[in-house]
Each structure stands twice: as structure tokens, then as C-alpha cells.
Design a protein around this motif. Structure first.
Motif, short mmCIF file in Angstrom:
data_model
loop_
_atom_site.label_atom_id
_atom_site.label_comp_id
_atom_site.label_asym_id
_atom_site.label_seq_id
_atom_site.Cartn_x
_atom_site.Cartn_y
_atom_site.Cartn_z
N PRO A 222 -13.01 -17.84 32.29
CA PRO A 222 -14.18 -17.38 33.04
C PRO A 222 -13.78 -17.00 34.47
N ASP A 291 -12.32 -13.48 31.03
CA ASP A 291 -13.39 -13.31 30.05
C ASP A 291 -14.56 -12.66 30.78
N ASP A 293 -17.38 -11.70 29.96
CA ASP A 293 -18.74 -12.12 29.61
C ASP A 293 -19.13 -13.43 30.26
N LYS A 294 -18.20 -14.01 31.02
CA LYS A 294 -18.46 -15.30 31.66
C LYS A 294 -18.08 -15.19 33.14
N ASN A 341 -23.67 -14.76 35.46
CA ASN A 341 -24.43 -15.78 34.73
C ASN A 341 -24.57 -17.10 35.48
N LYS A 474 -18.59 -25.25 34.80
CA LYS A 474 -18.22 -25.50 33.40
C LYS A 474 -19.45 -25.51 32.50
N GLU A 476 -22.03 -23.74 32.90
CA GLU A 476 -22.56 -22.38 32.80
C GLU A 476 -21.58 -21.41 32.15
N ALA A 477 -20.33 -21.83 31.97
CA ALA A 477 -19.29 -20.90 31.56
C ALA A 477 -19.56 -20.24 30.21
N ASN A 478 -20.21 -20.94 29.32
CA ASN A 478 -20.42 -20.39 27.97
C ASN A 478 -21.78 -19.74 27.79
N LYS A 479 -22.53 -19.66 28.87
CA LYS A 479 -23.84 -19.01 28.75
C LYS A 479 -23.69 -17.49 28.80
N THR A 480 -24.58 -16.83 28.14
CA THR A 480 -24.53 -15.36 28.10
C THR A 480 -25.19 -14.78 29.34
#
Length: 828
Positions: A222, A291, A293-294, A341, A474, A476-480
Motif C-alpha cells: 500500500p 498497490d 488500489d490501496k 482510501n 493497516k 484501512e489498507a485493504n479497503k476499496t
């Protein structure tokens, strides 16, 4: 550490002296070729004449004009199965007799020159074989063979040494003091400075990138885009190194973004720049292991304002100012989105009219002035000319357009906000009101009050605060990233915010909603960490070049701690680059660790080949030491505790700093050459300890024991060590190898650290990998031995499995060894 008065004396063990620096030191390992000497080696050419066969069972060869060589050997053969002739000790004529060779045939001849130490033969290389018809003459180029190689290994004379012996020497070097427990692997960070993402009116806008070792092409990381504050007049990246390094160590690629500032730019210019940087990084995500998207954005102070604006305008294509629609996404990579994000806002400005809310009347009145930076952000210098501050009716449209409140909606990303309750520059009301308005729109917000903290400061760099920041990232890292066609654009929400009844009071803004959101951090405690400030691109020296000057830079990491206000010990770091490169931004990992332990670290740029030769780069790093001492009060430096550290070619310069100490000048080919030159000559360039990471020592043994092919690569005139001392072949300069005699213009012997070693040199810590195939472990092995033999403390440690640097140097116990060594020297 020799002084000017002792620089010309032989050292205690009588191996090398400046006055006879071309003599090859007698204890260099057998596999290591040495610098040739006008006094002790043969000339570059030797003529083997009158190869004759007067008898059926005997062939003779004689050599004339062998100058001052100590000896030769010859080999003659019919089928290249050479029989070696006897050693010849005469200095004017040599001959050797070989039996059982027929008359009238073609023979093969080769020769080697060597030196004699008593009865011991110091091995030299054989020349290539040449075919000779009896009675003819042939000339050999024996410049390399005449250079001599080594002394006895395990009691064997040089002509008895085998490949197995050479391998044994390398095994000694790689088997010395092997570190048995390297400790855990550390997340290391690589810094890439000054990536240009955009050019505006000829001005390059850049990104400094911190990339953790966990980010790979197969597992991109990210991204955190960090906008450092500077009161809208500057971008103070060095002031946020604590947060950025913490994020990188937590596994995020971190981009510190430069943008235009006032008075050169007004809104939305800086916001457009930051959005361009985000799109640039997304478009080049594969190149930087990101990444795309992150993506999160973070900022402090004025940077917190821009981070907030990026967060709330993620889905807004335009901003309406003065009745005009102005695009927010302009210039490059328009196929990428500038939406993010997550947002971290550290003591940031929100609406430009409530910066001073609840603070002193004097401060609030000051923000009504047309000369404030927020007024100039909106209207440039014209604000002052017209007398229009952000509260003027004529500025209402611009203020509303620049207010984050105009754009807040439910699609905005989550926010983390931190603010000190003693902030008297940006009122805590600003962030409290932002929290209220975000939550009213359905946005998730966490806001922490740092008890006792002002506008930034050490509390924001302590583990308690950094842990909350990294934990938020961390989570928030996987949120779209939420993207939609159009975001909110309600200017009414951003109009006359200061007059609205729901703006909290200062008392309300400094009261956390619950105890868990009040951080009581004591940065004066014994366990508190040092906060670190980075000072970039400090000019420490100007190098005259014709009618112009070329600046040389250093970057400094400066630790501070409320409980430790004393002057700090200092490390001068010289990054390696094969003598051709010098990037002071590199190796942030251990520099950061040192700074966090209370060491000022000055990373130094120096001149490189082919533009500069010795002693130029050495003069530079000595000037850096003197500059740091001369500015000790500015940077909090303890002048009595200055240490040198370098890796690879930087290790060579660190070693040269250590062994030349207070040597102000030397004589090179009969000419006096200053080592200390330029400014601050009343300060010393001596250092009190040296850390040598897999460094070059003597320039003639870089490839020692690594095999014939590797060693041969170091025999040319164009390899970097040859260029370092002799320069490029041009005009009347024919160039020279580091093995050529002084008579050919070679200066290598004068720039061998072994020439200057004596018992007064500082302590050394030397680390080398046992798998290094770029700089032979024998190089540092020999350095440690020579230092130890004259009584200098030289601890050498082998790092198992490590090549020329690499991940095995980035282990917990390796770092601890270095820090412990420094602590022992500094008395920490």
C-alpha cells in the motif's frame, strides 16, 4: 593517525612509508598483486635475447638491461611443458640453462620477475609464453609480472604456493570471527530521492520515496502519500521523517511530495500538484512496487489541510472559483484517479477562517490581515495589495471554494486526526470542527488529543502516537477506494464557517470524547525515543571549476530528546558507489537507527571519477568533518566525538579518514599535496573511530584470492580504482593501472591506507560478508591484521552468507553490534 611530522616515517613494523610508498608491503596475502615500484621492480619491458642452442642437450637464454629488479626466472620449452630455470639474482644480466632441448627448433619462452626478501621469493606472475627461434630476440611486457605478489604462506616460498594455498588464504579471511547469530531480519527501507513527477513553468516537482523491503513486484505494498507542512510557503519534508519512516517500517511505500507554494502559486495549484503526484504514482505503481488500489494520504499542519482536501475531493473533477470551473485533475496520467482510501491529518488546518478560533484575540486579529499566508494562498500577492484577508466579503467565494467543508459527503474516506491541546498556531478547534462535519456526513473519524503537545513536536514522534497512526493505516489498507462520478460541491457549507453557531469552543475542542483518545505522552521519560529531524542538501563545500563553483551536499539526521539536551556524538557516513557514484540519500536504514539512538548522522556527497581523482574525494570528506565541527552549535554536535562510517568504496574513504587523521598534507611524486584544504581549516578532520562495511582497503587487493579472471579485471587502466588515482587517459596522460610503477605516473601507492597506519589510529569495526565477490574479504582481513600488528584495536567480523552488502547485513544483531561499538566509543 599520523600527523604531518610523522607522515614520512616508516611505521613501526617497517612495511611502508610515504617516501618509499611504491615498495610492496611484504605481508600482503599471496593472491593479492601489489603496486610496482620504480625502486624495486623491473621496467615495463624486458628483452630476452640470444636464445641459443650450442649443444644438443642445452639451451641458454640471457636478459640484458633488467634495471633494478631483484630477480627473474625463465621457462623454456619445446611443447609448452615448461621447465623452470634457476632464479637469477644479478641486477644487470640474467641467464638460465635448460637441458635436453634440441638445436635449431622453435622454443617457447616466458619470464617472471619477483622481489627477494632475504632468501624468500616474493611471487610475481609469469608473462605470456612467446615462440622464439634459436638465436633471435624477443621482448616481453612484464609490467604486471614485475609487480610482485606476496610473501610466504604457511612457510612455503612463493614458487611452492598452489591454488589450494590461495583458497586457504580466502578461507582464513572468510572464517575469521564469524557472527553466529545474525538475529531477526529487519524491515529495511530504501530511499529514492528526487523523482520528478511534474514540471510547471520550468520548475521540477519531485517525490522522495521510502520503499520497505517487504514491497516486491509479486507483493506490492500500500502507498502513503505524505504532504509535509510549511505554512503554505514551503514543504518541510525533513520535519516529518519520524512519521514517514514509521509508516515505511510498517510495510507502506511512502511518498513525500513537493508541490508549488505561495507566492508562486495559489489555489487550486498546490492541490492540483498533489493530485498529479498521486496519479503519477498509480500510473507507475509497477515500477515502485505499489498497490495502486490501496492509497492513503497524510499531512501535518498546512500539509494536513492539503491531505484533507485530497480526501474530500477524491470524486470531484472541478472546483468553482469566481464563477469558473477549474479542473482539479490536470496534466499527467489523467486515466488514473486521484481518490484515496484513508486520510491522516496531523494538527492540520481545515477551513481557512478558523485557524485561530478560540486562541488569543491578538492571534485571531492577525488572521484577519491580508498578509496572512492563507490569504495569499487564495489571492496571491494581490491579497495584500487589495487589503483582503480571508474574512473580507470579496474573498468569500474563494474561501468557500477552498474549504474542505464544501466537498464533504458520505463517500469520503475514513480519517484519523491528531492535535495537541497546547497548539497556539493552528487551533484545535479547526480539527474538532472537521471531525464534527465529517461524522455528520457519515464518515468514520478517530480524533486523538495529545496532552501537552503544541504545534507538532516530539510527542507526535513517540511510539504511542506512531502506533496509532500505523494501526489506522493497516486497518484501512485493504479497503476499496470509493470512486463515483461526482462528489459533493456545496459552497454553502464552506461559507462564513467562523460565524456558524455549531463551531466548537476551544474547551470543547481540547476535551476528548473518551479517555482512550487523550494521549498523555511523556517525551522526557527515560524510555522516550529520540525524535529525529532531517536536514537535506546542506552545502558543506564549494568546489571551484573554472569560473563556477559546484556545491557538495550532506544530509543530516539530528536527534532531539527533552531529557537529553547535551551535544551529540556524530557519525560521518560515506555511501559507496564504486568510486563513480556518491548519493548521500542512500542507506537510510542504519542511519535512522543511529539517529534514534542519539547520534547526529551526516551523510556526505563527494566528487567521483572520472571527473575527479585523488586526493579530491578524500579532501571532500575531510572538509565534511571540519564543516560539522565548525557548525557544532547549529547541529548539536559534540566535536570531540566524531566517527566515520562507510560501505564499499565509502569504506575506503572512511578508512582513509581514520588513518590520515591530522595529516594535513603529503608529498606525491615530489609535490606537496594538501589533504585538508578549503574552509574551516582551524578544525580537525580527524575521527575517533571507524566503521568499515565491506570496504576497499589497499587499491591493489580488491580482487585478492577471487580467481585469475576476477583479479585480471583489476589490472586495467580504465577500472574505477585506476581512474581514481591516475585519471582517464587523455592528452599527455597515458593512464596507468594501480600496479604500474611511479615512474609511469601511477599515484596508487600514495593513496594506500596501509601507508599511513600507525599505533595512534582510532579503533576500527570492520564487517565483511563471506560471499563477497566484488570486494574480496581478504582486503578487510589484511586491513585488520595491519592495524592490529601496530597496536590499533581492530575488530573484524564475518557476516555469514552475505555478499557485497545485502539482507544479511540488515539483521538485528548486526545493527546491535554497530550501535554497541558506537556506544562504547561515545560513552553512552
Amino acid at each position: 593517525m599520523q600527523t604531518a611530522s610523522t607522515a614520512h616515517r616508516w611505521n613501526k613494523v617497517g612495511r611502508t612509508a610515504l617516501a618509499a610508498a611504491t615498495a610492496f608491503a611484504l605481508t600482503v596475502p599471496v593472491c593479492a598483486p601489489a603496486a610496482a615500484s620504480a625502486a624495486t621492480s623491473a621496467p615495463a619491458k624486458a628483452s630476452v635475447s640470444k636464445v641459443s642452442s650450442t649443444k644438443a642437450d642445452q639451451v641458454s637464454a640471457s636478459v640484458g638491461k633488467v634495471a633494478k629488479a631483484k630477480g627473474y626466472q625463465f621457462a623454456i620449452a619445446k611443447d609448452k611443458s615448461f621447465k623452470i630455470g634457476k632464479a637469477v639474482k644479478t641486477s644487470t644480466k640474467a641467464s638460465a640453462t635448460f637441458k635436453q632441448l634440441a638445436d635449431g627448433e622453435t622454443y617457447f619462452v616466458k619470464v617472471r620477475a619477483y622481489k627477494l626478501d632475504g632468501k624468500k621469493k616474493i611471487w610475481g606472475k609469469w608473462s605470456a609464453a612467446k615462440s622464439v627461434v634459436a638465436g633471435s630476440d624477443v621482448t616481453f611486457d612484464i609490467s604486471r609480472a614485475a609487480s610482485g605478489q606476496a610473501s610466504i604462506i604457511d612457510g612455503k616460498s612463493a614458487d611452492q604456493v598452489t591454488d589450494a594455498d590461495l583458497n586457504a588464504m580466502l578461507a582464513k579471511a572468510t572464517g575469521q570471527n564469524v557472527m553466529s547469530d545474525l538475529g531477526d531480519s529487519l524491515v529495511t527501507v530504501n530511499k529514492t530521492a528526487d523523482i520528478v513527477y511534474k514540471t510547471v513553468n520550468g520548475k521540477k516537482l519531485t517525490i522522495d520515496l521510502l520503499t520497505p523491503s517487504t514491497a516486491t513486484a509479486s507483493k506490492p505494498a500500500p502507498l502513503v502519500v505524505f504532504i509535509s507542512g510549511g505554512g503554505f510557503t514551503g514543504v518541510n519534508d525533513p520535519g516529518t521523517i519520524d512519521q514517514r519512516m514509521a509508516f515505511a517500517k510498517a510495510g507502506f511505500v511512502v511518498a513525500a511530495v513537493q508541490h508549488r507554494v505561495i507566492p508562486q502559486a495559489t489555489m487550486p495549484g498546490p492541490l492540483q500538484d498533489i493530485k498529479s503526484a498521486i496519479r503519477f504514482l498509480k500510473a507507475n505503481a509497477a515500477s515502485y512496487n505499489i498497490d495502486k488500489d490501496k492509497v492513503a494520504v497524510a499531512g501535518n499542519s498546512a500539509g494536513g489541510y492539503f491531505a484533507t482536501m485530497v480526501g474530500v475531493t477524491g470524486n470531484n473533477k472541478t472546483m468553482t472559483i469566481g464563477g469558473k470551473e477549474v479542473a482539479l485533475d490536470v496534466d499527467n496520467d489523467l486515466n488514473e484517479s486521484s481518490a484515496v482510501n484513508a486520510v491522516i491529518d496531523l494538527y492540520g488546518v481545515s477551513d481557512l477562517t478558523i485557524i485561530g478560533s478560540g486562541l488569543s484575540k491578538e492571534l485571531q486579529d492577525g488572521h484577519k490581515s491580508a498578509a496572512t499566508t492563507e490569504a495569499m494562498l487564495l489571492a496571491g500577492a494581490a491579497a495584500g495589495k487589495k487589503g483582503e484577508g480571508v474574512f473580507a466579503e470579496s474573498m468569500e467565494d474563494k474561501v468557500a471554494a477552498a474549504s474542505p467543508y464544501t466537498y464533504i459527503d458520505s463517500d469520503d474516506p475514513d480519517f484519523l486526526i491528531m492535535h495537541g491541546n497546547k497548539d497556539t498556531l493552528v487551533s484545535p478547534v479547526a480539527s474538532a470542527d472537521l471531525q464534527n462535519r465529517l461524522e455528520a456526513a457519515g464518515v468514520k473519524v478517530d480524533r486523538y488529543i495529545l496532552d501537552g503537545a503544541g504545534h507538532g513536536g516530539a510527542k507526535f514522534a513517540q511510539p504511542e502516537a506512531l502506533s496509532i497512526m500505523t494501526g489506522f493505516l493497516k486497518s484501512e489498507a485493504n479497503k476499496t477506494i470509493t470512486t463515483s462520478t461526482t462528489g459533493a460541491n456545496d459552497k454553502a457549507a464552506g461559507t462564513k464557517v467562523y460565524a456558524k453557531s455549531d463551531v466548537p469552543t476551544l474547551e470543547q475542542a481540547t476535551a476528548p470524547r473518551d479517555a482512550s483518545h487523550l494521549l498523555k505522552i511523556d517525551e522526557t521519560s527515560k524510555n522516550a525515543t529520540y525524535s529525529v529531524k532531517e536536514v537535506k542538501n546542506v552545502v558543506y563545500k564549494q568546489v571551484k571549476s573554472g569560473s563556477s563553483n559546484t556545491p557538495l551536499y550532506m544530509d543530516l539526521l539530528i536527534p532531539s530528546k527533552a531529557a537529553d539536551t547535551k551535544a551529540k556524538p556524530t557519525v560521518i557516513y560515506i555511501n559507496g558507489g564504486g568510486f563513480t557514484g556518491s548519493d548521500q540519500s542512500r542507506n537510510i536504514n542504519l542511519r535512522w537507527e543511529m539517529a534514534q539512538k542519539g547520534y547526529v548522522v551526516a551523510s556526505v556527497q563527494h566528487r567521483t571519477v572520472p571527473q575527479a581523482t585523488m586526493p579530491g574525494p578524500l579532501q571532500d570528506v575531510k572538509a565534511a568533518v571540519r564543516f560539522v565541527r565548525a557548525n557544532a552549535d547549529v547541529y548539536g554536535v559534540d566535536k570531540s566525538k566524531v566517527y566515520a562510517w562507510g560501505n564499499s568504496s565509502g569504506g575506503y574513504f572512511a578508512t582513509m579518514l581514520g588513518v590520515t587523521g591530522n595529516t594535513k598534507s603529503i608529498e606525491v611524486n615530489g609535490q606537496k599535496v594538501a589533504l585538508d584544504e578549503g574552509d574551516n581549516l582551524d578544525e580537525s578532520s580527524a575521527v575517533s573511530a571507524v566503521i568499515d562495511y565491506y570496504g576497499v582497503s589497499d587499491l591493489t587487493i580488491i580482487g585478492a584470492c577471487l580467481g585469475e579472471e576476477f583479479e585480471s579485471a583489476h589490472h586495467g587502466t580504465s577500472n574505477t580504482e585506476a581512474l581514481l588515482v591516475n585519471g582517464a587517459a587523455f592528452g599527455t596522460n597515458a593512464g596507468a593501472t594501480v600496479f604500474d610503477p611511479i615512474s609511469s605516473g601511477n599515484k596508487a601507492a600514495y593513496y594506500r591506507p596501509f601507508t599511513y597506519i600507525d599505533k595512534n589510529d582510532p579503533k576500527f569495526l570492520i564487517l565483511h560478508g563471506d560471499k563477497d565477490t566484488l570486494v574480496s574479504p581478504v582486503a578487510s582481513y589484511e586491513l585488520a591484521n595491519r592495524l592490529s600488528e601496530v597496536g590499533v584495536s581492530a575488530k573484524r567480523i564475518t557476516i555469514p552468507g552475505a555478499g557485497h552488502g545485502g539482507p544479511n547485513f540488515e539483521k538485528a544483531n548486526v545493527y546491535k553490534t554497530v550501535i554497541d561499538f558506537l556506544d562504547a566509543q561515545s560513552g553512552k
